[in-house]
Design an enzyme around this catalytic site. Structure first.
Site, short mmCIF file in Angstrom:
data_model
loop_
_atom_site.label_atom_id
_atom_site.label_comp_id
_atom_site.label_asym_id
_atom_site.label_seq_id
_atom_site.Cartn_x
_atom_site.Cartn_y
_atom_site.Cartn_z
N ASP A 179 0.89 -1.16 0.00
CA ASP A 179 0.00 0.00 0.00
C ASP A 179 0.93 1.20 0.00
O ASP A 179 1.58 1.50 1.01
CB ASP A 179 -0.89 0.00 1.25
CG ASP A 179 -1.94 1.10 1.22
OD1 ASP A 179 -1.57 2.25 0.89
OD2 ASP A 179 -3.12 0.83 1.52
N HIS A 180 1.03 1.90 -1.14
CA HIS A 180 2.08 2.90 -1.26
C HIS A 180 1.92 4.06 -0.27
O HIS A 180 2.88 4.77 0.03
CB HIS A 180 2.20 3.42 -2.70
CG HIS A 180 1.08 4.32 -3.13
ND1 HIS A 180 -0.06 3.84 -3.75
CD2 HIS A 180 0.93 5.66 -3.05
CE1 HIS A 180 -0.85 4.85 -4.02
NE2 HIS A 180 -0.29 5.97 -3.62
N HIS A 242 -6.17 2.43 1.36
CA HIS A 242 -5.37 3.58 1.78
C HIS A 242 -5.95 4.28 3.01
O HIS A 242 -5.23 4.58 3.97
CB HIS A 242 -5.28 4.61 0.65
CG HIS A 242 -4.68 4.07 -0.61
ND1 HIS A 242 -3.60 3.22 -0.64
CD2 HIS A 242 -5.00 4.27 -1.91
CE1 HIS A 242 -3.29 2.93 -1.88
NE2 HIS A 242 -4.12 3.55 -2.68
#
Length: 508
Positions: A179-180, A242
Site C-alpha cells: 500500500d504505497h 489507503h
C-alpha cells in the site's frame, strides 16, 4: 542485506517504468541494494536483454527523482538486469525462468534468495503463485518473498479466496502487500510521533482529542482508468485500503522500539475495535457522491457520466465520506471522519487532529469563539507536521492568535514511497505492509456498505467538479458540532504566522 534475485512479473508495464525501476536505481545510488543483486524482468514482448536494459534506462531519465547522467553508474546498475519472455499461464516458461535464475545465481555465486514482485493485475496472482509453487522456483533452499499490489480482493469473500490460494505457495510472513501510502516518509513517521514526543503521547487519547479527520482529495477524474474505476469506485479504490491504513497508523499506540510484529498486532487491535455498521445504519454514517460537470483551476471539466467509457446511467461512487468510531480505552467517543473523492477543488492528503477545549475556554473574554488547537499532518502535495496552538496576543488583553510549532520539515529529495517499501521487502521487514488480518478486517467493515450500495439504499449525491464534495458531507460533521478543516489551502510552513516556531526532527 542478503544477496537477492528480484523476479519482476509485468516488467514492460507502466508501474515498473514509473515507480519500480526509478526506486531501484535510487536505492542503488544510496547503497541500499544487496551487493550481489540480480533482476529478471518478465513479459510477453519479445525483448532481448539489451532492449530491456535500454527501456529501463529510458524510464530513469523520465521518472527518477535523481538524474541518470552518469553513464558509468547507470551501466553498472543495468548490468544486473536480464529479460525472459513469459506467458503467465504457460508452465514451460516457468521452467525456462528457473534455469535462467539458477544460471545467474551460479555466475554471481549467490544463494537462492528470491523476491517475486507481481506488477500485474490481481486476476493473475493465483496462477503465478501456483506456477511458482509447482515449478522448481518454489523449492529453492533460500528465502522467498512475494510482493503484490492492491486490490487485494473485490469484496470480503473474494479477498478470503485470494488469500487462501496465495497461502498454498507462500506463508503469511513471506507475503508483502504493498500500500504505497504506507511507504510515504511522513506516514512512516506516525509510528514514532508519540514515541519521540512525550507531550504528544500523553494527550493521544479521548480525554484530550475531540475528533480526527483524514482526507485524501484528488483533482483528477477517472482519466484512462474508466474501465477499471467504474467497477470499483472510491470505496474500493481508496477507502478500503489507503484510508483505513491511515486510520490504523493514526490510532495505534506503540511502545518505543516496537518490532514489526508488535506494530502489526497494534494495527489489528485498532481495526478490531472499529465499530461495525449494520446495513440499515449505513446511510447515517456514509455519504457517497458522484462528480458532475464543473471547473478545476478555472478550466471546465465534464461530469463522471460523460467521461469516455462510463455509462450515462452509472451509479458508481467517486466520493466517500464516513464517520467511524473506535471502541477502545484510547478512542472511545472520538469520531474519526474520513473522506476521499475525485475532481475535488485541489489535490491534498492530510490528517487533522482537533483537540478538546475546556468549556470555560471556548469563548474569549470579548465573546468570540476561540479556534481549537490542532495537529495538522500534511502528507501531500506538501509534507509537514504542524501543531497549531492558541495563545494570548501580547499587548491585546482579549485577543488570541495561533502559534505554529513545526514538528517536521521535509528533507530535500527524500526517498519516495516505493523506495522505502522495496528496500523493506528486500530486508524482510514487513512493518509498513498490509498484513492479511488487517486486510480481512478492513473488508469486514466495508462489506455492509457494499451491500447497501448494491441495494441502492444509500443516496448518491451529485457534487460539482472543483468543490469539496456534496453538502451532505459537511452535514455529517455538523450534526456533531464539527466541520472539515482546511477546505482552502492551509498556511504552508514557509508562511507560518508570527509566533514561536519549534523545530523537531522526526528523522530516523
Amino acid at each position: 542485506m542478503e544477496p537477492t534475485t528480484f523476479i519482476l512479473f509485468g516488467a514492460t508495464g507502466d508501474l515498473a517504468k514509473r515507480k519500480i525501476y526509478p526506486a531501484l536505481y535510487n536505492l542503488f545510488i544510496d547503497g541500499k541494494l544487496p551487493q550481489a543483486f540480480s533482476l529478471v524482468g518478465l513479459g510477453r514482448r519479445e525483448w532481448t536483454d539489451e532492449t530491456f536494459q535500454a527501456n529501463v534506462e529510458h524510464s530513469l531519465h523520465q521518472f527518477s527523482r535523481r538524474n541518470a547522467k552518469d553513464a558509468g553508474l547507470v551501466n553498472r546498475f543495468l548490468s544486473a538486469f536480464r529479460y525472459s519472455v513469459l506467458d503467465i499461464g504457460h508452465k514451460d516458461d516457468y521452467r525456462k525462468l528457473s534455469e535462467l535464475i539458477k544460471q545467474r545465481e551460479d555466475e554471481l555465486q549467490m544463494p537462492p534468495n528470491r523476491l517475486y514482485y507481481l506488477s500485474v493485475g490481481p486476476e493473475y496472482f493465483e496462477t503465478i503463485a501456483a506456477n511458482i509453487q509447482d515449478s522448481e522456483l518454489g523449492s529453492a533452499n533460500g528465502s522467498k518473498r512475494l510482493v503484490i499490489e492492491k486490490p487485494f480482493g473485490y469484496d470480503l469473500q473474494s479477498a478470503r479466496n485470494l488469500n487462501e490460494k496465495l497461502s498454498k505457495a507462500f506463508a503469511e510472513d513471506e507475503i508483502y502487500r504493498i500500500d504505497h501510502y504506507l511507504g510515504k516518509p511522513i506516514v512512516q513517521k506516525l509510528e514514532s510521533l508519540q514515541q519521540a514526543n512525550p507531550v504528544i503521547q500523553a494527550i493521544w487519547t479521548n480525554k484530550y482529542i475531540a475528533n480526527v479527520q483524514i482526507t485524501a482529495n484528488e483533482s483528477v477524474g477517472v482519466e484512462e482508468r474508466a474501465g477499471y474505476y467504474d467497477h470499483v469506485g472510491a470505496l474500493r479504490d481508496m477507502f478500503q485500503n489507503h484510508m483505513l491504513q491511515l486510520l490504523m497508523m493514526t490510532a495505534i499506540h506503540v511502545p518505543h522500539g516496537s518490532t514489526s510484529e508488535q506494530v502489526r498486532f497494534k494495527k489489528k487491535k485498532v481495526m478490531e475495535a472499529v465499530e461495525l455498521l449494520q446495513r440499515e445504519d449505513v446511510s447515517a454514517h456514509i455519504i457517497r457522491g458522484q462528480y458532475k460537470e464543473g471547473s478545476i483551476q478555472g478550466k471546465p471539466v465534464i461530469g463522471y457520466t460523460s467521461e469516455p467509457g462510463i455509462s450515462p446511467t452509472s451509479m458508481n461512487d467517486t466520493f466517500i465520506a464516513a464517520k467511524l468510531m473506535i471502541d477502545n480505552s484510547y478512542w472511545r467517543g472520538v469520531p474519526f471522519y474520513i473522506r476521499t473523492g475525485k475532481r475535488m477543488k485541489q489535490k491534498s492528503t492530510r490528517i487533522v487532529v482537533e483537540f478538546r477545549e475546556p468549556l470555560e475556554q471556548n469563548l474569549s473574554t470579548n465573546g468570540e469563539r476561540i479556534e481549537p488547537n490542532l495537529l495538522v499532518i500534511e502528507i501531500s502535495p506538501n509534507e509537514s507536521m504542524t501543531l497549531q496552538l492558541n495563545t494570548k496576543n501580547p499587548g491585546h488583553n482579549v485577543a488570541f492568535k495561533p502559534i505554529h510549532l513545526d514538528l517536521h520539515s521535509k528533507q530535500e529529495n527524500s526517498p519516495e514511497a516505493y523506495e522505502n517499501l522495496i528496500h523493506d521487502a528486500l530486508q524482510g521487514d514487513g512493518t509498513f505492509f498490509a498484513h492479511w488480518d488487517e486486510v480481512e478486517l478492513s473488508w469486514q467493515w466495508v462489506q455492509p456498505i457494499l451491500d447497501a450500495f448494491a441495494e441502492n439504499s444509500v443516496p448518491l449525491h451529485p457534487y460539482a467538479a472543483g468543490t469539496y464534495g456534496p453538502a451532505a458531507s459537511d452535514e455529517l460533521l455538523a450534526k456533531d458540532g464539527y466541520h472539515w478543516w482546511f477546505d482552502e489551502q492551509p498556511t504552508q510552513n514557509n508562511e507560518i504566522k508570527e509566533g514561536v516556531q519549534y523545530a523537531y526532527s522526526t528523522n530516523n
